[in-house]
Design a protein around this motif. Sequence first.
Motif, PDB file in Angstrom:
ATOM      1  N   LEU A 234     -10.482 -34.080  80.065  1.00  0.00           N
ATOM      2  CA  LEU A 234     -10.714 -32.939  79.723  1.00  0.00           C
ATOM      3  C   LEU A 234      -9.322 -32.231  78.830  1.00  0.00           C
ATOM      4  O   LEU A 234      -9.489 -31.542  77.904  1.00  0.00           O
ATOM      5  N   GLU A 235      -8.212 -32.509  79.659  1.00  0.00           N
ATOM      6  CA  GLU A 235      -7.076 -31.779  78.912  1.00  0.00           C
ATOM      7  C   GLU A 235      -6.733 -32.304  77.390  1.00  0.00           C
ATOM      8  O   GLU A 235      -6.291 -31.796  76.641  1.00  0.00           O
ATOM      9  N   ARG A 236      -6.829 -33.938  77.293  1.00  0.00           N
ATOM     10  CA  ARG A 236      -6.833 -34.503  75.995  1.00  0.00           C
ATOM     11  C   ARG A 236      -7.947 -33.901  75.202  1.00  0.00           C
ATOM     12  O   ARG A 236      -7.477 -33.378  74.039  1.00  0.00           O
ATOM     13  N   VAL A 237      -8.966 -33.649  75.542  1.00  0.00           N
ATOM     14  CA  VAL A 237     -10.104 -33.256  74.757  1.00  0.00           C
ATOM     15  C   VAL A 237      -9.725 -31.677  74.279  1.00  0.00           C
ATOM     16  O   VAL A 237     -10.000 -31.244  73.277  1.00  0.00           O
ATOM     17  N   ALA A 238      -9.363 -31.118  75.261  1.00  0.00           N
ATOM     18  CA  ALA A 238      -8.870 -29.790  74.850  1.00  0.00           C
ATOM     19  C   ALA A 238      -7.760 -29.539  73.911  1.00  0.00           C
ATOM     20  O   ALA A 238      -7.618 -28.532  73.036  1.00  0.00           O
ATOM     21  N   ASP A 239      -6.874 -30.498  73.697  1.00  0.00           N
ATOM     22  CA  ASP A 239      -5.885 -30.530  72.787  1.00  0.00           C
ATOM     23  C   ASP A 239      -6.578 -30.969  71.362  1.00  0.00           C
ATOM     24  O   ASP A 239      -5.958 -30.257  70.318  1.00  0.00           O
ATOM     25  N   TYR A 240      -7.346 -31.857  71.386  1.00  0.00           N
ATOM     26  CA  TYR A 240      -8.037 -32.065  70.103  1.00  0.00           C
ATOM     27  C   TYR A 240      -8.939 -30.753  69.629  1.00  0.00           C
ATOM     28  O   TYR A 240      -8.782 -30.583  68.437  1.00  0.00           O
ATOM     29  N   ALA A 241      -9.474 -29.946  70.499  1.00  0.00           N
ATOM     30  CA  ALA A 241     -10.114 -28.848  70.149  1.00  0.00           C
ATOM     31  C   ALA A 241      -9.267 -27.621  69.710  1.00  0.00           C
ATOM     32  O   ALA A 241      -9.657 -27.178  68.678  1.00  0.00           O
ATOM     33  N   ILE A 242      -8.132 -27.513  70.032  1.00  0.00           N
ATOM     34  CA  ILE A 242      -7.202 -26.578  69.691  1.00  0.00           C
ATOM     35  C   ILE A 242      -6.701 -26.886  68.439  1.00  0.00           C
ATOM     36  O   ILE A 242      -6.630 -26.264  67.239  1.00  0.00           O
ATOM     37  N   ALA A 243      -6.493 -28.515  68.092  1.00  0.00           N
ATOM     38  CA  ALA A 243      -6.126 -28.839  66.783  1.00  0.00           C
ATOM     39  C   ALA A 243      -7.177 -28.299  65.774  1.00  0.00           C
ATOM     40  O   ALA A 243      -6.880 -27.948  64.627  1.00  0.00           O
ATOM     41  N   ALA A 244      -8.402 -28.688  66.292  1.00  0.00           N
ATOM     42  CA  ALA A 244      -9.496 -28.463  65.178  1.00  0.00           C
ATOM     43  C   ALA A 244      -9.697 -26.739  65.010  1.00  0.00           C
ATOM     44  O   ALA A 244     -10.103 -26.431  63.713  1.00  0.00           O
ATOM     45  N   LEU A 245      -9.660 -26.131  65.848  1.00  0.00           N
ATOM     46  CA  LEU A 245      -9.834 -24.687  65.822  1.00  0.00           C
ATOM     47  C   LEU A 245      -8.596 -24.241  65.095  1.00  0.00           C
ATOM     48  O   LEU A 245      -9.032 -23.362  64.240  1.00  0.00           O
ATOM     49  N   ALA A 246      -7.574 -24.875  65.060  1.00  0.00           N
ATOM     50  CA  ALA A 246      -6.633 -24.136  64.273  1.00  0.00           C
ATOM     51  C   ALA A 246      -6.812 -24.413  62.773  1.00  0.00           C
ATOM     52  O   ALA A 246      -6.598 -23.508  62.000  1.00  0.00           O
ATOM     53  N   ALA A 247      -7.381 -25.511  62.321  1.00  0.00           N
ATOM     54  CA  ALA A 247      -7.675 -26.015  61.188  1.00  0.00           C
ATOM     55  C   ALA A 247      -8.979 -24.996  60.709  1.00  0.00           C
ATOM     56  O   ALA A 247      -8.791 -24.584  59.535  1.00  0.00           O
ATOM     57  N   GLU A 248      -9.836 -24.921  61.482  1.00  0.00           N
ATOM     58  CA  GLU A 248     -10.989 -24.196  61.223  1.00  0.00           C
ATOM     59  C   GLU A 248     -10.610 -22.581  60.959  1.00  0.00           C
ATOM     60  O   GLU A 248     -11.031 -21.904  59.929  1.00  0.00           O
ATOM     61  N   SER A 249      -9.644 -22.152  61.721  1.00  0.00           N
ATOM     62  CA  SER A 249      -9.019 -20.655  61.467  1.00  0.00           C
ATOM     63  C   SER A 249      -8.289 -20.491  60.144  1.00  0.00           C
ATOM     64  O   SER A 249      -8.466 -19.355  59.495  1.00  0.00           O
ATOM     65  N   VAL A 250      -7.516 -21.307  59.854  1.00  0.00           N
ATOM     66  CA  VAL A 250      -7.107 -21.689  58.528  1.00  0.00           C
ATOM     67  C   VAL A 250      -7.817 -21.397  57.424  1.00  0.00           C
ATOM     68  O   VAL A 250      -7.767 -20.390  56.563  1.00  0.00           O
ATOM     69  N   GLY A 251      -9.035 -22.290  57.582  1.00  0.00           N
ATOM     70  CA  GLY A 251     -10.382 -22.141  56.531  1.00  0.00           C
ATOM     71  C   GLY A 251     -10.510 -20.772  56.263  1.00  0.00           C
ATOM     72  O   GLY A 251     -10.897 -20.166  55.275  1.00  0.00           O
ATOM     73  N   ILE A 252     -11.013 -20.072  57.777  1.00  0.00           N
ATOM     74  CA  ILE A 252     -11.510 -18.832  57.707  1.00  0.00           C
ATOM     75  C   ILE A 252     -10.621 -17.755  56.986  1.00  0.00           C
ATOM     76  O   ILE A 252     -11.046 -16.896  56.280  1.00  0.00           O
ATOM     77  N   MET A 253      -9.429 -17.835  57.676  1.00  0.00           N
ATOM     78  CA  MET A 253      -8.419 -16.676  56.911  1.00  0.00           C
ATOM     79  C   MET A 253      -8.274 -16.683  55.571  1.00  0.00           C
ATOM     80  O   MET A 253      -7.917 -15.960  54.858  1.00  0.00           O
ATOM     81  N   GLU A 254      -8.139 -18.025  55.044  1.00  0.00           N
ATOM     82  CA  GLU A 254      -7.978 -18.232  53.653  1.00  0.00           C
ATOM     83  C   GLU A 254      -8.976 -17.381  52.897  1.00  0.00           C
ATOM     84  O   GLU A 254      -8.718 -16.937  51.817  1.00  0.00           O
ATOM     85  N   ALA A 255     -10.344 -17.685  53.357  1.00  0.00           N
ATOM     86  CA  ALA A 255     -11.344 -17.167  52.623  1.00  0.00           C
ATOM     87  C   ALA A 255     -11.643 -15.709  52.629  1.00  0.00           C
ATOM     88  O   ALA A 255     -11.793 -14.855  51.799  1.00  0.00           O
ATOM     89  N   LEU A 256     -10.939 -15.213  53.851  1.00  0.00           N
ATOM     90  CA  LEU A 256     -11.013 -13.883  54.234  1.00  0.00           C
ATOM     91  C   LEU A 256      -9.809 -13.020  53.545  1.00  0.00           C
ATOM     92  O   LEU A 256      -9.951 -11.856  52.877  1.00  0.00           O
TER      93      LEU A 256
END
Length: 382
Positions: A234-256
Amino acid sequence: MDFDLTSEQSQLKDSVDRLIGATYGSLEARQNLAKEPLGFAEANWAQFAELGLLGIPFSEEEGGFGGGPVETMVVMEALGRGLALEPYLASVVLGGSAVRLGGTAAQKDEIIPGVVEGSLRLALAFTEKQSRYDLFDVAASARKADGGYVLEGAKSVVISGDSAQRLIVSARTSGSRRDRDGISLFLVPANAEGVKIHGYPTQDGGRAAEIALSGVKLGPETLLGTEGEGLAILERVADYAIAALAAESVGIMEALHGLTVDYLKTRQQFGAPIGQFQVLQHRAVDMLIALEQARSMACYAAMMVEHHDTAERAAALSAVKVQVNRSCRIVGQEAVQLHGGIGMTMEYLGAHYFKRLTMVESLFGDTPHHLRRVSSAGGLAA
């Protein structure tokens, strides 16, 4: 150090950008897709599979395409820019990572090909009403019976849980509720007897589910990983989730940010575009600085998410989440302020970007939670 994308990664970026641009060309198109029974169009999910997007994190031996964190970052940025509704985070990043990290060869052979071809969707059911951000706070239980297990308990806010055919459920096989040991993961069919799923829309336009488990009988082959050692997965999966969410956030912020700058150039006040006022230019620059800080941290997350040192990796990903959360708040709030009243209307795309940024800020740990983790680790530098 070279941060440029390779030719293959650039081709991937172009492909996914074209797909998302064609699918989510307007707010109306997104709202229509959200009305689908699953909260997204299955035909679009099939297109994801045809382009190979669903197989990116899996090795070629596992039936995937042998991509890595950078390729996932490229895809998640594009999904963020388009505010895509497909359960890529839930099925590929969360569920797929759990199977990839903890599954036996037989489990991988059974599950991963279905995930890659789009015929099988996964959801990770790990949060409970009392657990907040503590992955080890698990009250759901799995007792041994007839050579297998019987699950009891409930899971809350399971991301895309109502569109998954297979659930990966954390349950306690030993110990008390907040013990770090004794947590196991199970592969549970969504239609298994005793599983009740209540799906609902989330504030950002996505889907989540409350899941009740009552006397769910499972065979021994459904255990994912070693009994009692599920927390490490679970802790390793959470690491991957944080990395993925960071990238998604960049895409959202760039568009906004782009949407806000365009608004400043066209909105007239006192006979001139409001973008000519220096104070508003400064605030737009503040948004850009926050965006670029988040972009740097998203790249850092992609570099560190597979780092061999557990403690160093955990501290790095927490630092990423802190900065990305701060950038989400700065960009989101500034966008609303610079747009004025229209910035909070549901008829305007910017408001939906803002909602998703607000949601991302609380997923897998808010800012105080990750600040405590970085502090407990002694910071990023010795």
